[in-house]
Design a protein around this motif. Structure first.
Motif, short mmCIF file in Angstrom:
data_model
loop_
_atom_site.label_atom_id
_atom_site.label_comp_id
_atom_site.label_asym_id
_atom_site.label_seq_id
_atom_site.Cartn_x
_atom_site.Cartn_y
_atom_site.Cartn_z
N GLY A 143 0.80 -1.23 0.00
CA GLY A 143 0.00 0.00 0.00
C GLY A 143 0.82 1.27 0.00
O GLY A 143 0.45 2.26 0.64
N ALA A 144 1.95 1.27 -0.72
CA ALA A 144 2.80 2.47 -0.79
C ALA A 144 2.06 3.60 -1.50
O ALA A 144 1.29 3.37 -2.44
CB ALA A 144 4.09 2.15 -1.53
N GLY A 145 2.33 4.83 -1.07
CA GLY A 145 1.71 5.98 -1.71
C GLY A 145 2.40 6.36 -3.00
O GLY A 145 1.76 6.83 -3.95
N LEU A 146 3.73 6.15 -3.05
CA LEU A 146 4.51 6.49 -4.23
C LEU A 146 5.41 5.33 -4.61
O LEU A 146 5.83 4.55 -3.74
CB LEU A 146 5.40 7.71 -3.98
N ILE A 147 5.72 5.23 -5.91
CA ILE A 147 6.76 4.32 -6.37
C ILE A 147 7.69 5.08 -7.30
O ILE A 147 7.24 5.74 -8.24
CB ILE A 147 6.19 3.07 -7.08
N LYS A 148 8.97 5.05 -6.99
CA LYS A 148 9.98 5.62 -7.90
C LYS A 148 10.26 4.55 -8.94
O LYS A 148 10.92 3.55 -8.66
CB LYS A 148 11.23 6.01 -7.14
N ALA A 149 9.76 4.79 -10.14
CA ALA A 149 9.80 3.75 -11.17
C ALA A 149 10.73 4.09 -12.31
O ALA A 149 10.68 3.45 -13.36
CB ALA A 149 8.38 3.52 -11.71
N GLY A 150 11.60 5.09 -12.14
CA GLY A 150 12.49 5.47 -13.22
C GLY A 150 11.83 6.46 -14.15
O GLY A 150 10.90 7.18 -13.78
N GLY A 151 12.29 6.51 -15.39
CA GLY A 151 11.73 7.42 -16.38
C GLY A 151 10.75 6.71 -17.28
O GLY A 151 10.65 5.48 -17.28
N PRO A 152 10.00 7.48 -18.08
CA PRO A 152 9.08 6.84 -19.02
C PRO A 152 9.82 6.10 -20.13
O PRO A 152 9.25 5.23 -20.77
CB PRO A 152 8.27 8.02 -19.58
N CYS A 153 11.09 6.46 -20.33
CA CYS A 153 11.96 5.73 -21.26
C CYS A 153 12.99 4.96 -20.44
O CYS A 153 13.60 5.51 -19.54
CB CYS A 153 12.67 6.68 -22.21
#
Length: 465
Positions: A424-434
């Motif tokens: 249930g994390a509020g944010l995910i650092k997922a990198g860039g769209p590329c």
């Protein structure tokens, strides 16, 4: 042993009869397939084999991949590697054999897994994650000189978690939600990296990452649509103002234009968001990482000021001018007083990464002293899934924000996406769209699989301050 004795020993006659009766009740179109699946589910799952190997991460650096076998299938996981400077005595164990992958080989960890860890896990039930992880932790404690650290244990723990989900016949994110005591799976707001700076980029941005947060979206799919459209506008703006070189990607998957300072970069992002039509619906976040910019007793910035008091003033003004709602590591990892001073102003979410490095005793101190109000959770800072879940729950109990993060040195394993949704994390650092699309794509799959039951964090991405 006769056939009848064999049937009696394993109670096969009763089990086969139960399977046939179940097929009849279900009016199965393919009775043989139904009976086979029924028998398979009726057999308890157990780990039968663990096999590790060396693979390369996204930077071309060796890391560990694990295939964990049960009597019902094979489940694969990889450990994203990390480079830390032994902050708080934590370090990623590496072999340091110069001449082999420039000192980054992981053969020792592969050997540990294939010999010690594999033997210890044979026969364990993969649905009991805490038991498996306790075995892994105990092995590390038994022989600390072996450097049997996260590189060796995290991939095994993740593979076991995948096996447990398969045995329960539930999605991985749902299995993690069950393990963490969450009543539902929640899709986090993606914190997407759009511009890079810091010491690894040849521009004048003293922060490492500028991210956009589509908190105004109603679904994760809509959030990614907003991100992609804003990024496309940003790329066009950068191309026009700085040329093709400004559109090159940094190490963290964002653009790296040669701007004069952080404000100029923030202006670019703000312009792109407005042009895309998402003013007010997309917020900004900044990962500063001041620990990496230390110069003696002062903080290196492209601003004229070099003292902490000025940094506090600068951050406060930036949050007001650019709708920045989250800042990660705004001060040196040892500067607890500055963290406390800034957090108590309440101008934004203050995320502890290097300050905490997912270490329970530092998190406890930060909670008691109000040194920050959000945890950055990285699997490769930990050794097991159970430890990750415990820290996530600790942060939520403290009414902190929870940010699950990818890391440099990623692989094609998307476990972090399921972890973020499950806890249930509020944010995910997922990198860039590329180049950072793997985690976002997995979250799109999770949302699609949940259907109408899917819940997106959106405006509720952090506890009310």
């Amino acid at each position: 042993m006769s056939v009848q004795e064999y049937l009696d020993k394993h109670m096969l006659s009763r089990r086969i009869e139960d399977a046939v009766n179940a097929a009849v009740r279900a009016k199965a179109a393919d009775p043989v397939l139904y009976i086979s699946n029924h028998m398979r589910r009726a057999t308890p799952s157990a780990i039968t084999k663990v096999k590790a190997r060396k693979i390369l991460d996204s930077r071309g650096i060796p890391t560990v991949e694990v295939d964990l076998y049960t009597n019902k299938g094979m489940y694969r996981a990889t450990a994203a590697s990390v480079n830390l400077d032994k902050i708080y005595d934590f370090s990623e164990a590496r072999e340091g054999e110069l001449g082999k992958y420039v000192g980054n080989t992981v053969s020792k960890f592969v050997k540990h897994i294939n010999e010690r860890i594999a033997e210890a896990l044979i026969g364990l039930d993969p649905t009991v994650q805490s038991q498996i992880d306790r075995v892994l932790v105990d092995l590390v404690k038994e022989d600390p000189k072996s450097e049997l650290g996260p590189n060796a244990t995290v991939a095994v723990s993740i593979a076991a978690c995948k096996a447990g989900a398969a045995e329960k016949e539930v999605p991985l994110s749902k299995h993690i939600a069950d393990l963490s005591g969450q009543s539902r799976v929640q899709l986090p707001v993606p914190a997407i990296n759009v511009i890079n700076g810091g010491k690894r980029i040849e521009n004048n941005i003293f922060a490492q990452d500028i991210m956009i947060l589509p908190v105004g979206a109603n679904t994760f799919e809509e959030a990614m649509e907003m991100v992609v459209e804003s990024y496309s506008h940003l790329k066009a703006i950068v191309l026009e103002k700085y040329g093709q070189s400004g559109c090159s990607l940094g190490e963290r998957d964002g653009l790296a234009p040669n701007v004069s300072d952080l404000k100029e970069a923030l202006d670019l992002v703000k312009e792109a968001i407005d042009e895309a039509g998402f003013h007010g619906r997309i917020k900004m976040a900044v990962a500063v990482g001041v620990a990496n910019l230390r110069d003696g007793n002062n903080h290196k910035t492209t601003f004229k000021s070099t003292v902490v008091e000025d940094l506090v003033r600068i951050y406060t003004q930036l949050c007001s001018d650019y709708s920045i709602v989250s800042i990660e590591d705004p001060f040196d990892e040892n500067d607890w007083e500055s963290f406390k001073q800034f957090t108590q102003l309440g101008v934004c979410q203050v995320v502890g990464d290097q300050l905490l490095i997912s270490e329970p005793k530092h998190i406890d101190r930060a909670i008691s002293e109000s040194a920050c109000n959000a945890l950055l959770l990285k699997m490769n800072h930990l050794g097991t899934v159970t430890e990750a879940i415990e820290l996530a729950n600790k942060a939520k109990m403290a009414q902190w924000g929870l940010v699950v993060s990818h890391t440099r040195g990623e692989t094609e394993d998307t476990f972090v996406a399921d972890l973020a949704a499950g806890v249930g994390a509020g944010l995910i650092k997922a990198g860039g769209p590329c180049r950072g699309e793997l985690l976002s794509n997995q979250l799109l799959r999770i949302e699609d699989e949940l259907g109408e039951q899917a819940a997106y964090a959106g405006e509720n991405w952090r506890p009310c301050p």
